[in-house]
Motif scaffolding. Structure first.
Motif, PDB file in Angstrom:
ATOM      1  N   CYS A  80     -57.158  -7.695  16.427  1.00  0.00           N
ATOM      2  CA  CYS A  80     -56.735  -8.301  15.165  1.00  0.00           C
ATOM      3  C   CYS A  80     -56.192  -7.254  14.198  1.00  0.00           C
ATOM      4  O   CYS A  80     -55.270  -7.534  13.427  1.00  0.00           O
ATOM      5  CB  CYS A  80     -57.897  -9.061  14.525  1.00  0.00           C
ATOM      6  N   ILE A 112     -43.643  -8.935  12.927  1.00  0.00           N
ATOM      7  CA  ILE A 112     -44.028 -10.102  13.717  1.00  0.00           C
ATOM      8  C   ILE A 112     -44.226 -11.281  12.778  1.00  0.00           C
ATOM      9  O   ILE A 112     -44.464 -11.087  11.582  1.00  0.00           O
ATOM     10  CB  ILE A 112     -45.324  -9.797  14.512  1.00  0.00           C
ATOM     11  N   CYS A 150     -51.897 -12.739  20.491  1.00  0.00           N
ATOM     12  CA  CYS A 150     -50.720 -12.514  19.640  1.00  0.00           C
ATOM     13  C   CYS A 150     -49.804 -11.462  20.255  1.00  0.00           C
ATOM     14  O   CYS A 150     -48.689 -11.257  19.787  1.00  0.00           O
ATOM     15  CB  CYS A 150     -51.167 -12.051  18.251  1.00  0.00           C
ATOM     16  N   TYR A 198     -50.832  -8.262  20.516  1.00  0.00           N
ATOM     17  CA  TYR A 198     -51.359  -6.972  20.078  1.00  0.00           C
ATOM     18  C   TYR A 198     -52.800  -6.846  20.550  1.00  0.00           C
ATOM     19  O   TYR A 198     -53.506  -7.835  20.665  1.00  0.00           O
ATOM     20  CB  TYR A 198     -51.277  -6.862  18.548  1.00  0.00           C
ATOM     21  N   GLN A 202     -48.452 -16.324  15.125  1.00  0.00           N
ATOM     22  CA  GLN A 202     -48.697 -15.881  16.484  1.00  0.00           C
ATOM     23  C   GLN A 202     -50.164 -15.941  16.896  1.00  0.00           C
ATOM     24  O   GLN A 202     -50.522 -15.492  17.981  1.00  0.00           O
ATOM     25  CB  GLN A 202     -48.203 -14.421  16.646  1.00  0.00           C
ATOM     26  N   CYS A 203     -51.023 -16.467  16.036  1.00  0.00           N
ATOM     27  CA  CYS A 203     -52.470 -16.434  16.317  1.00  0.00           C
ATOM     28  C   CYS A 203     -53.003 -17.821  16.651  1.00  0.00           C
ATOM     29  O   CYS A 203     -53.324 -18.586  15.745  1.00  0.00           O
ATOM     30  CB  CYS A 203     -53.212 -15.865  15.105  1.00  0.00           C
ATOM     31  N   LEU A 221     -57.517 -13.659   9.487  1.00  0.00           N
ATOM     32  CA  LEU A 221     -57.518 -13.859  10.940  1.00  0.00           C
ATOM     33  C   LEU A 221     -58.920 -14.192  11.430  1.00  0.00           C
ATOM     34  O   LEU A 221     -59.897 -13.806  10.802  1.00  0.00           O
ATOM     35  CB  LEU A 221     -57.022 -12.584  11.629  1.00  0.00           C
ATOM     36  N   GLU A 263     -56.478  -9.009   7.469  1.00  0.00           N
ATOM     37  CA  GLU A 263     -57.430  -9.279   8.544  1.00  0.00           C
ATOM     38  C   GLU A 263     -58.394 -10.387   8.167  1.00  0.00           C
ATOM     39  O   GLU A 263     -58.859 -11.133   9.026  1.00  0.00           O
ATOM     40  CB  GLU A 263     -58.210  -8.004   8.867  1.00  0.00           C
ATOM     41  N   ALA A 308     -48.998  -4.985  12.193  1.00  0.00           N
ATOM     42  CA  ALA A 308     -47.653  -5.486  12.479  1.00  0.00           C
ATOM     43  C   ALA A 308     -47.192  -6.462  11.398  1.00  0.00           C
ATOM     44  O   ALA A 308     -46.027  -6.493  11.015  1.00  0.00           O
ATOM     45  CB  ALA A 308     -47.639  -6.173  13.839  1.00  0.00           C
ATOM     46  N   LEU A 309     -48.110  -7.265  10.889  1.00  0.00           N
ATOM     47  CA  LEU A 309     -47.751  -8.219   9.829  1.00  0.00           C
ATOM     48  C   LEU A 309     -47.377  -7.478   8.562  1.00  0.00           C
ATOM     49  O   LEU A 309     -46.417  -7.831   7.879  1.00  0.00           O
ATOM     50  CB  LEU A 309     -48.933  -9.147   9.551  1.00  0.00           C
ATOM     51  N   TYR A 342     -52.582  -6.452  14.937  1.00  0.00           N
ATOM     52  CA  TYR A 342     -51.743  -7.572  14.503  1.00  0.00           C
ATOM     53  C   TYR A 342     -51.555  -7.519  12.993  1.00  0.00           C
ATOM     54  O   TYR A 342     -50.466  -7.764  12.473  1.00  0.00           O
ATOM     55  CB  TYR A 342     -52.373  -8.907  14.935  1.00  0.00           C
TER      56      TYR A 342
END
Lengths: 183, 484
Positions: free
Chosen positions: A64, A76, A59, A61, A80-81, A51, A48, A70-71, A67
């Motif tokens: 943050c 994903i 993204c 999701y 994607q950000c 991000l 995080e 998911a990372l 996401y």
């Protein structure tokens, strides 16, 4: 007889030692279940930190942290950000050891939401949409965005029934120009 | 000369000090003066004045920026600014009476002993090029008589900059008066003036000026670039005293040494005598090399035109020295207290660079003891941890590594780019941290409201009843806006 006796004693002794070791290992693995959870939280915090924390859901999701989860589970890609730009992609690449499958064509400019007060009807529908509580106002009172707290996530645009919110690019301030000529 | 003390690393460059053989030109002050609201390190400054306000000469326009003439503030707006990016910056525009003989400021107060408030109110900043607030530097100084050494930096090592040398050749007595004022205040245990040994005329003038003053010592140095950089210079002087070297995490003040540029000391003397700091000497190198005394806020193109150095089509104008300077995009940018030299030259051809051959020449010339070879590799791969380990933040951007590189790699430019990138990244991190904190508070508020219902607000009584057609009108406006 004595041979048998010796063998049985050795077997019992070995079993006892193994049992004690097993108990100890069992203790250890119970603690590691908690520490595994803590390790996961720590890794999610590290992801995080790469991000921008705009909570914009671009993204796919709802924020943050999802996401980041998911990372971590490799569901994903790291590219994607959009608000994170190239900085987020290179940091995630270094942290997770993955490559981006696409590079961002252009870095989005920093922007903030501005409410057009002439058209605002005071419906208060945009207030709950803001993830940083940057909109000040109440039902039938004028709404306004605190620019310093706005991350430009665009989540307030959709709920507004009169389309009175615009996104305005921030002018570059002296501190962002770079290359202090005497450095 | 080779037996004189020298800084570690660095290069002996050919002496190029133009404009010393002509008298100092006192430029007339123009009608319009522009003061960019930019402080040390590129920080934005808040103006202390409003449009329409009239000011006396010497009054502060912002922290560290004093009006160099009496006049009226006609605007506070974006104007050209001397910076490699060519960006315009918020500036204060002052309209004043043009003055042909703008040698002294109209208003002056009575002389007094130096103190921090006096320096702050005069807006004194370093004249060496970086422009750190002198009051802020000296505020960290513990107390009078705790100062081990006052170092006056007259080294001026860079080719193309000779303004401090000119100051010594023409105004040595004023300079010494300034140093005396500083000594009276700071009471250092020793005072020395560090100067490169090839400034023969200037050293002669200095000798004459300090003839009877046993408490000021002259320290001649081998003319090596960058001897005038504060850290290598103070490190050298500490070594000469047998002291431990200046560590990377230390500043000169941590070792109780105060290092000031020669022109800054001269300006401090003028403040002690009650004058405002309104002008400085600038080296001009073009068709007619000279030194000009210029009021802060004068446009650079005016300075060049008035000294007969206007650029021709295709020429470039450089601010600063041959190595640490940069070319200007817009020559209407104003002169500031940090402008030390201007030169007009034809655009240079840029050689393509070749791969690094790991020769290590750059490592042997670095005056700060860095390894440019490694820094370059980390800068190219944007490896921040590597850049920190190699000490990117300590790079002076002197350009010595560029000169010796056999592959002609633009090393200094890559370090500057890396520092700019990291600076921008730090700002992005700061924004992300703020957004994170706000979002956490938002989540906490939602959790609180789940356990405790929100209080019912009193229904508001509008001043006039809201008619149904009022709402319809609003929706109509919205639809019209959506269509447009």
């Amino acid at each position: 007889m004595s041979t048998l006796f010796t063998v049985l004693t050795l077997a019992a002794g070995t079993a006892a030692v193994l049992y004690v070791i097993g108990l100890a290992l069992g203790r250890f693995s119970r603690r590691s279940a908690d520490s595994e959870q803590a390790l996961r939280e720590d890794l999610l915090d590290q992801i995080e930190d790469c991000l921008p924390r705009t909570q914009c859901a671009q993204c796919g999701y709802p924020g943050c942290r999802p996401y980041a989860e998911a990372l971590l589970e490799n569901r994903i890609g790291i590219d994607q950000c959009p608000p994170g730009g190239q900085l987020t992609i290179s940091r995630l690449a270094q942290l997770l050891g993955r490559q981006a499958s696409a590079s961002l064509a252009t870095e989005p400019p920093r922007q903030v939401a501005v409410i057009d007060e002439a058209n605002c009807i005071g419906c208060a529908l945009c207030l709950p949409a803001c993830p940083t509580d940057a909109i000040v106002g109440a039902h039938r009172f004028m709404h306004t965005v605190i620019a310093a707290d706005c991350t430009g996530c665009e989540l307030c645009l959709a709920p507004c029934p009169v389309d009175c919110i615009d996104l305005v690019a921030l002018a570059s301030s002296p501190e962002r120009i770079g290359w202090s000529a005497t450095s | 000369m080779n037996t004189l003390p020298r800084i570690q690393g660095g290069l002996a460059l050919k002496r190029h000090k133009p404009g010393l053989n002509t008298p100092v030109v006192n430029l007339s002050r123009p009608r319009t003066l522009v003061f960019p609201l930019i402080g040390y390190g590129g920080t934005a400054l808040q103006p202390r004045v409003r449009v329409g306000q009239t000011l006396n000469c010497g009054e502060l326009l912002a922290d560290g920026i004093a009006a160099s003439a009496s006049g009226r503030v006609s605007a506070v707006e974006a104007r050209p600014y001397a910076h490699p990016s060519g960006t315009w910056m918020p500036s204060v525009v002052l309209e004043c009476q043009p003055c042909v003989t703008a040698n002294t400021c109209e208003s002056s107060s009575k002389p007094s002993a130096l103190n921090l408030d006096l320096l702050r109110d005069a807006g004194l900043t370093g004249h060496g090029g970086a422009g750190f607030s002198t009051a802020a530097k000296l505020a960290r100084h513990a107390a009078p008589s705790q100062c081990q050494g006052l170092i006056i930096n007259a080294a001026e090592c860079e080719p193309g900059i000779a303004c401090d040398e000119a100051l010594l050749m023409h105004f040595a007595d004023e300079v010494i008066a300034g140093i005396d004022a500083l000594i009276d205040w700071l009471q250092p245990q020793q005072t020395l003036i560090a100067i490169e040994a090839d400034k023969h005329e200037a050293i002669k003038c200095l000798h004459d000026a300090i003839a009877n003053k046993q408490y000021i010592r002259l320290q001649r140095l081998q003319p090596i670039y960058p001897s005038g950089a504060e850290r290598p210079l103070v490190d050298l002087l500490l070594r000469l005293e047998g002291q431990p070297r200046l560590r990377r995490d230390e500043t000169p003040l941590d070792r109780n040494r105060i290092c000031l540029n020669l022109a800054t000391a001269h300006a401090a003397g003028r403040i002690a005598r009650g004058h405002a700091i309104t002008h400085r000497l600038i080296t001009i190198y073009g068709d007619r090399p000279c030194h000009a005394r210029v009021a802060f806020g004068t446009a650079i193109e005016t300075v060049l035109a008035d000294t007969g150095n206007s650029p021709r089509a295709g020429d470039r104008v450089r601010v600063g020295g041959a190595l640490s300077g940069y070319d200007l995009a817009d020559i209407s940018a104003p002169v500031t207290a940090q402008t030390n030299a201007l030169s007009v030259h034809t655009a240079p051809s840029v050689q393509p660079s070749r791969p690094c051959i790991r020769c290590g020449d750059c490592i042997s010339v670095c005056p700060v003891g860095l390894q440019p070879q490694q820094l370059y590799a980390y800068a190219r791969s944007a490896d921040d941890k590597g850049l920190d380990r190699q000490g990117l933040d300590h790079c002076l951007a002197c350009g010595c590594c560029d000169i010796v590189c056999p592959s002609e790699i633009a090393l200094t430019a890559s370090f500057r780019h890396a520092r700019s990138r990291r600076h921008a990244d730090r700002l992005s991190d700061r924004d992300a941290q703020l957004a994170n904190t706000l979002h956490d508070r938002h989540q906490a508020r939602l959790e609180r409201e789940q356990t405790r219902p929100t209080r019912q607000t009193r229904p508001t009584t509008p001043s006039e009843p809201i008619a149904a057609d009022g709402i319809a009108a609003a929706l109509e406006r919205a639809r019209a806006r959506r269509k447009s």
